[in-house]
Write a protein that holds these residues in place. Structure first.
Motif: not given
Ligand SMILES: Cc1cc2nc3c(=O)[nH]c(=O)nc-3n(C[C@H](O)[C@H](O)[C@H](O)COP(=O)(O)OP(=O)(O)OC[C@H]3O[C@@H](n4cnc5c(N)ncnc54)[C@H](O)[C@@H]3O)c2cc1C
Length: 427
Positions: A368-373, A387-391
């Motif tokens: 879902d392109s969202r991190p887990v925090i 899970g910070h993906a492209h960011w």
């Protein structure tokens, strides 16, 4: 079995919090904890910033609206399937393994889900540049920061026309953007060749000229505040009584709380603990090049419909690629880099390559392109920032602030509920 018999000893070195992984995310977490007066030990098997955080394009994307989406165009999918696309690549043998993740990614790429994600991520993106500026000022790393925005270029009229929903949502968020014609773009970056038809300047983005140096500066500031950075293998993490214990080069260390910030390696620690989350990866390559003559860039430039970025770095012009779907530890196959080279060389007068072989990294991505925090489900005292993906560069400091506020029991600057791991658990 022997581990289960371990007892928590009073003589054991203790700290408030163990932070596992000294990428930009873990280092920012440790620094934020230290700024709140908590003691933290930052553990990595290598030096700070030497994992995925070494090789990114250096862009702090305060302006980002939509995440990258699964292609909806059949022609694009066919090009990718035939391994002729610059936008994505894959290992055939990895497809069965990655298929469920790709299906979930596709579901999250529906237009209404992208709008939902844009809203969910806005509190993080909206503070990203400011949170970096705070840490950069404290760490004395201002020389690495450029507040010169980001230039996106488009060769196809259709790609540019498809930006309308993004422009509309950016307007409702109050994000500045400047659509430019060819002359407008060349006025910003005179070394570019007019091989594109449209451009968008996003002034709210910032960038750094050396992501490794930035993470090292944050780690040094963490040390100056009394924090300890030690070498160790995060896979030795285990629960001993009410505490978490890890083996390091300096011996075992214990804490009541631990934060997993291991980027693409997080499953190595979480899966043995029974924390099973759909963390995928999008591999990406980079290589540095010189510039011919007096050519130069003053900001990162991306050819969005080709799928590569040129970012000016201390080491040279860093050419980065988009996504490759392959096992994290599979050997490098930098075909995409070769495929984008003709486009990049036509846009900018690239000189000789700096390194003999490209760098390979793995963006840690949830579908879902969202991190887990937040808290790790079923594991008291264990927290996740993954899970910070492209960011990851963009969101490291803002993530550090949010998790430190949660751990310290302070009021978080934004509601952390959308970033909980529980969103992936079936009820
Ligand atoms: C080509 C490319 C371009 C990108 N461009 C951008 C960009 O412009 N802007 C942006 O915001 N993001 C960008 N990204 C994404 C960004 O780089 C990542 O999201 C980010 O680096 C993730 O940071 P992290 O701290 O979570 O992971 P990492 O930096 O990978 O940190 C994890 C750490 O864990 C350590 N570790 C792993 N296993 C163990 C173990 N067993 N024991 C101890 N330590 C361990 C590793 O050594 C590593 O230091 C890009 C990524 C790529 C690949």
């Amino acid at each position: 079995m022997a581990r289960q018999a371990e007892q928590s000893a009073d003589s054991m070195p203790q700290t408030d919090i163990l932070v596992l992984g000294a990428g930009i995310v873990g280092t920012s977490v440790a620094l934020h904890l230290a700024r709140r007066g908590l003691t933290a030990v930052l553990v990595d098997r290598q030096g700070p910033g030497e994992g995925t955080s070494y090789g990114n394009a250096g862009i702090i994307e305060g302006h980002t609206v939509f995440p990258p989406a699964f292609p909806s165009n059949v022609g694009t999918l066919l090009q990718i399937a035939l391994k002729r696309s610059t936008l994505a690549d894959y290992h055939l043998s990895f497809l069965p393994q990655v298929a469920p993740w790709l299906m979930a990614f596709r579901a999250s790429s529906r237009p209404e889900r992208l709008v939902e994600t844009a809203h969910v991520m806005r509190p993080l993106f909206g503070r990203a540049v400011a949170e970096h500026e705070t840490l950069i000022a404290a760490a004395g790393a201002g020389r690495h920061l450029r507040k010169t925005g980001w230039l996106k270029l488009y060769r196809s009229d259709a790609s540019f026309a498809a930006l309308k929903p993004e422009f509309d949502l950016a307007a409702t968020f109050g994000i500045a953007l400047d659509p430019l014609d060819i002359d407008g773009a060349l006025a910003l970056e005179p070394s570019l060749q007019p091989v594109f038809r449209h451009a968008v300047f996003w002034p709210g983005a910032a960038s750094v000229d050396n992501p490794l140096a930035l993470t090292r500066a944050y780690a040094a500031h963490f040390g100056a505040l009394g924090g300890g950075t030690v070498k160790g293998d995060a896979r030795t993490l285990r629960r001993v009584g009410r505490r978490w214990r890890i083996d390091t080069a300096d011996g075992p260390v214990e804490a009541e709380q631990a934060v997993v910030a291991l980027g693409p390696w997080a499953p190595d620690v979480l899966e043995p603990l029974g924390v099973d989350l759909p963390l995928g990866i999008k591999r990406g390559y980079h290589r540095h090049f010189g510039a011919k003559g007096n050519a130069g860039l003053t900001r990162p430039v991306v050819e969005a419909d080709i799928g590569y970025c040129l970012a000016p770095m201390q080491q040279g012009i860093r050419l980065t690629t988009s996504a490759e779907f392959a096992a994290r530890d599979a050997p490098p196959t930098p075909g995409q880099l070769a495929r984008v080279m003709p486009y990049a060389s036509a846009l900018f007068p690239l000189g000789e390559g700096v390194e003999a072989t490209p760098w390979l990294g793995s963006r840690p991505c949830f579908p879902d392109s969202r991190p887990v925090i937040g808290r790790a489900p079923g594991q008291p005292g264990l927290w996740l920032t993954i899970g910070h993906a492209h960011w990851g560069l963009t969101l490291g400091p803002v993530t550090g602030r949010l998790i430190a506020e949660m751990i310290a029991g302070a009021t978080p600057f934004t509601d952390p509920a959308p970033y909980r791991a529980e969103r992936f658990l079936r009820t």
